[in-house]
Enzyme design. Structure first.
Site, PDB file in Angstrom:
ATOM      1  N   ASP A 183       0.704  -1.578   0.158  1.00  0.00           N
ATOM      2  CA  ASP A 183      -0.388  -0.113  -0.333  1.00  0.00           C
ATOM      3  C   ASP A 183       0.701   1.186  -0.273  1.00  0.00           C
ATOM      4  O   ASP A 183       2.113   1.582  -0.337  1.00  0.00           O
ATOM      5  CB  ASP A 183      -0.587  -0.382   1.301  1.00  0.00           C
ATOM      6  CG  ASP A 183      -0.618   0.205   2.582  1.00  0.00           C
ATOM      7  OD1 ASP A 183       1.076  -0.583   2.531  1.00  0.00           O
ATOM      8  OD2 ASP A 183      -0.942   1.033   3.346  1.00  0.00           O
ATOM      9  N   GLU A 188       1.850 -10.274   0.621  1.00  0.00           N
ATOM     10  CA  GLU A 188       2.653  -9.164   0.406  1.00  0.00           C
ATOM     11  C   GLU A 188       3.744  -9.141   0.530  1.00  0.00           C
ATOM     12  O   GLU A 188       4.431  -9.188   1.514  1.00  0.00           O
ATOM     13  CB  GLU A 188       1.710  -8.326   1.440  1.00  0.00           C
ATOM     14  CG  GLU A 188       1.996  -6.183   1.386  1.00  0.00           C
ATOM     15  CD  GLU A 188       0.781  -5.401   1.558  1.00  0.00           C
ATOM     16  OE1 GLU A 188      -0.455  -6.062   2.782  1.00  0.00           O
ATOM     17  OE2 GLU A 188       0.058  -4.108   1.468  1.00  0.00           O
ATOM     18  N   HIS A 222       0.974  -9.107  -3.272  1.00  0.00           N
ATOM     19  CA  HIS A 222       0.679  -7.813  -3.409  1.00  0.00           C
ATOM     20  C   HIS A 222       1.545  -6.348  -3.043  1.00  0.00           C
ATOM     21  O   HIS A 222       1.890  -5.922  -1.986  1.00  0.00           O
ATOM     22  CB  HIS A 222       0.313  -7.854  -2.394  1.00  0.00           C
ATOM     23  CG  HIS A 222      -1.045  -7.302  -2.028  1.00  0.00           C
ATOM     24  ND1 HIS A 222      -2.374  -7.599  -2.331  1.00  0.00           N
ATOM     25  CD2 HIS A 222      -1.097  -6.168  -1.168  1.00  0.00           C
ATOM     26  CE1 HIS A 222      -3.522  -6.429  -1.932  1.00  0.00           C
ATOM     27  NE2 HIS A 222      -2.359  -6.111  -1.024  1.00  0.00           N
ATOM     28  N   ASP A 245       0.472 -16.969  -4.593  1.00  0.00           N
ATOM     29  CA  ASP A 245       1.705 -16.417  -5.450  1.00  0.00           C
ATOM     30  C   ASP A 245       0.505 -15.290  -6.658  1.00  0.00           C
ATOM     31  O   ASP A 245       0.911 -15.846  -7.510  1.00  0.00           O
ATOM     32  CB  ASP A 245       2.601 -16.797  -5.902  1.00  0.00           C
ATOM     33  CG  ASP A 245       4.023 -15.688  -6.859  1.00  0.00           C
ATOM     34  OD1 ASP A 245       3.827 -14.614  -6.331  1.00  0.00           O
ATOM     35  OD2 ASP A 245       4.338 -16.721  -7.445  1.00  0.00           O
TER      36      ASP A 245
HETATM   37  O1  9MR Z   1       2.298  -6.823   9.731  1.00  0.00           O
HETATM   38  C1  9MR Z   1       1.084  -6.263   9.490  1.00  0.00           C
HETATM   39  C2  9MR Z   1       0.734  -8.130  10.781  1.00  0.00           C
HETATM   40  O2  9MR Z   1       1.364  -8.272  11.224  1.00  0.00           O
HETATM   41  C3  9MR Z   1      -1.082  -8.613  10.087  1.00  0.00           C
HETATM   42  O3  9MR Z   1      -1.525  -9.427  10.982  1.00  0.00           O
HETATM   43  C4  9MR Z   1      -1.445  -7.866   9.198  1.00  0.00           C
HETATM   44  C5  9MR Z   1      -2.931  -7.452   9.302  1.00  0.00           C
HETATM   45  O4  9MR Z   1      -3.651  -6.261  10.626  1.00  0.00           O
HETATM   46  O5  9MR Z   1      -0.916  -6.157   9.141  1.00  0.00           O
HETATM   47  C6  9MR Z   1      -0.266  -5.946   8.474  1.00  0.00           C
HETATM   48  O6  9MR Z   1       0.702  -4.715   8.188  1.00  0.00           O
HETATM   49  C7  9MR Z   1       0.040  -4.151   7.198  1.00  0.00           C
HETATM   50  C8  9MR Z   1      -0.187  -2.744   7.145  1.00  0.00           C
HETATM   51  O7  9MR Z   1      -1.491  -3.013   8.289  1.00  0.00           O
HETATM   52  C9  9MR Z   1      -0.716  -1.888   6.134  1.00  0.00           C
HETATM   53  N1  9MR Z   1       0.097  -1.815   5.196  1.00  0.00           N
HETATM   54  C10 9MR Z   1       0.662  -2.903   4.717  1.00  0.00           C
HETATM   55  C11 9MR Z   1       1.112  -4.078   5.749  1.00  0.00           C
HETATM   56  C12 9MR Z   1       1.696  -5.476   5.528  1.00  0.00           C
HETATM   57  O8  9MR Z   1       0.730  -6.929   5.215  1.00  0.00           O
END
Ligand code: 9MR
Ligand code: ZN
Length: 575
Positions: A187, A553, A499, A544
């Site tokens: 993001d 991601e 992602h 993937d």
């Molecule tokens: O790294 C974060 C992970 O520990 C959480 O389980 C997840 C869901 O809440 O969110 C991950 O962080 C994301 C963040 O909220 C927004 N940017 C992308 C991050 C990576 O997935």
């Protein structure tokens, strides 16, 4: 894929009961370090097979007599014969695996031959510098607020993004220009706590594994006399300074109300907001800036002073606001939460770094108290930063930290590393993660455990721990249940559809290189993937596929522990 054809059968395909798959580090091995591979018996890897049946067949095959693996050079001459033991059942993947340590091999190309299967491996003096460089450069590709020019970014260029002034969410009258920083992940949000740990991993990689961080990354600052890893980290630090409110508190994040669709960053024009300040963001920033002060002072005293004053102001805000309030997203905000419910770890890390930077005993007293109340000193991620404080005690303060923060902490650290080493012994692939801990971003846990094993090796000189850490690095590059390299652009079979908005929107086939995927996630998958993962073992709950943020991601703070691990092994190759 370099798995070749033999007897008309594509290797890796099953047509006998005991077909084996060979899993390797797809980037090859170092001539000064042990070559670790996995041989997979497919009795248990047939999709959908019941776990118990798989386990039983694996255990039965344990009855097989010991057998031999042959290593040849590319001309077919036998180089080495290894007697290998029985397979073991790997609970995380449901695979029946033999993990083999072939030992140290001279530079060259080899074939591993085992029961009709053949796979090529290469052994080089220094095989992992490029990928380590790419992991650092991966952060350059995350830069926000500037153009990524062709001379640095190659074909992955884009125009400057997110340059409009931000508005404070709580007070729409307040407008501020806060350009810069790295996009957090797939993001375009920018979050202070995750940024702080990323910078810290990079600074500690520079401090502890300097020879493994090359200074020719081809980023705009290259050649300015400052190591490139610090040049890159400074891009985030400059932004972080702007995220501080006048009273010392740090805004938790700079994001829009919602995630952007899959568009290029320069096409994302929705209003960005400075979301409310938080204790955790302020604590993590305070620690990171205090740490950065010591490192940058050698290169730019004025900048370093700014870092320290900002850290001290943050620390004062924390003192003046002793009641911890966990951050929650304001109503209507859907971007990353980073909902950290514990503040003791940020306070501990900050106290350690402030003590190291100022020598004031009040920080040492605070750190001792927090440590004695109990902390997870082998955690280095955004949710628990205690391990970063521990690194400061063990490798910066050392004896000057005294009996508690050095003596007793070191003993505890070594004990915890013992538990991590045990996890690798219990895993078929040697992966330092139990079957029930494949969470969102499992790569962070695995790379964090690698960091602990490396640090243990540095503290004690025990090679066994270094070898256990190497298994985790090899995991990232293909020695795993998925036969995949999790780092984009590296390996015969690497992640192709992360992602990651720019990778999805730039019209280029390949993803942006040097980004590490979060990896398998059994514990918290998206609702839409839950069904697809039913009955799938944890280490294989991975897609993937671009929409799968839950398994595929990328994130800056997953790259950064991998940078530490890569830099360490790259530095070991410079001996
Ligand atoms: O790294 C974060 C992970 O520990 C959480 O389980 C997840 C869901 O809440 O969110 C991950 O962080 C994301 C963040 O909220 C927004 N940017 C992308 C991050 C990576 O997935
Ligand atoms: Zn941007």
């Amino acid at each position: 894929m370099k798995e070749t054809m033999k007897n008309g059968k594509k290797l890796g395909e099953s047509n006998t009961e005991q077909t084996m798959f060979i899993r390797i580090n797809q980037l090859g091995y170092a001539s000064g370090l042990p070559v670790q591979i996995a041989l997979l018996s497919d009795v248990a890897s047939l999709d959908g097979i019941e776990a118990n049946t798989a386990k039983n067949s694996c255990n039965e095959s344990r009855l097989e007599k010991q057998t031999t693996l042959i290593l040849t050079d590319t001309a077919g001459n036998e180089v080495k014969k290894c007697t290998i033991g029985k397979p073991s059942y790997d609970e995380a993947s449901g695979d029946c695996v033999r993990l083999v340590n072939i030992g140290v091999l001279p530079e060259g190309e080899y074939y591993i031959e085992f029961e009709g299967q053949k796979r090529e491996i290469s052994v080089k003096k220094d095989p992992w510098q490029k990928v380590t460089d790419a992991l650092i450069k991966g952060l350059y590709y995350q830069r926000c607020g500037c153009e990524l020019e062709e001379k640095y970014a190659g074909k992955f260029t884009h125009k400057a993004c997110h340059t409009a002034p931000a508005i404070e969410w709580d007070n729409r009258e307040v407008k501020k220009t806060v350009i810069g920083g790295w996009h957090d992940a797939g993001d375009y949000g920018k979050y202070v706590g995750p940024g702080a740990v990323t910078v810290a991993h990079m600074i500690y990689a520079h401090m502890l594994c300097e020879k493994g961080c090359s200074d020719s990354l081809n980023i705009p600052e290259s050649g300015n006399g400052v190591p490139d890893i610090l040049n890159e980290a400074r891009y985030e630090l400059e932004w972080m300074l702007k995220m501080q409110r006048k009273d010392g508190a740090f805004y938790h994040k700079l994001t829009k109300a919602q995630f952007a669709p899959f568009i290029m960053p320069e096409d994302d024009h929705e209003q960005e907001y400075l979301m409310p300040v938080s204790h955790c963001a302020t604590g993590a920033a305070c620690a990171c800036l205090a740490l950065a002060y010591r490192v940058y002072k050698k290169y730019d005293a004025e900048f370093a002073e700014k870092l320290l004053s900002s850290a001290l102001l943050a620390s004062k805000w924390i003192d003046d606001n002793p009641e911890f309030v966990p951050y929650t997203n304001p109503e209507g905000v859907r971007t990353g939460w980073y909902g950290d419910k514990n503040f003791a770890d940020e306070q501990f890390w900050a106290a350690c770094e402030l003590y190291a930077s100022t020598g004031e005993s009040k920080y040492k007293d605070a750190a001792e108290k927090l440590y004695q109340d109990g902390l997870n000193i082998t955690s280095y991620g955004w949710a628990d930063v205690s391990g970063l404080g521990a690194i400061c005690c063990l490798f910066v303060l050392k004896d000057s930290a005294g009996d508690i923060l050095y003596g007793s902490l070191k003993e505890k650290f070594i004990e915890e590393c013992g538990k991590i080493a045990k996890l690798t012994e219990e895993s078929g692939y040697g992966t330092a993660l139990p079957a029930d801990r494949y969470i969102w971003g499992s790569i962070l846990s695995i790379m964090s455990n690698a960091i602990s094993l490396i640090l243990h090796g540095m503290l004690t000189g025990d090679d066994k721990y270094r070898a256990a850490a190497l298994l985790q690095w090899n995991y990232a590059l293909g020695l795993n249940a998925l036969d995949i390299s999790f780092i984009t652009g590296f390996g015969e079979k690497s992640v192709k559809n992360p992602h990651h908005r720019p990778s999805g929107a730039d019209g280029i086939d390949e993803p942006v290189p040097g980004l590490i995927s979060g990896g398998p996630n059994k514990c918290f998958p998206y609702q839409q993937n839950r069904e697809r993962f039913e009955g799938v073992p944890a280490a294989k709950c991975f897609l993937d596929e671009t929409p799968s943020a839950d398994t595929n991601e990328i994130a800056i703070y997953w790259n950064s522990p991998a940078i530490f691990v890569g830099a360490y092994f790259a530095s070991e190759c410079k001996q």
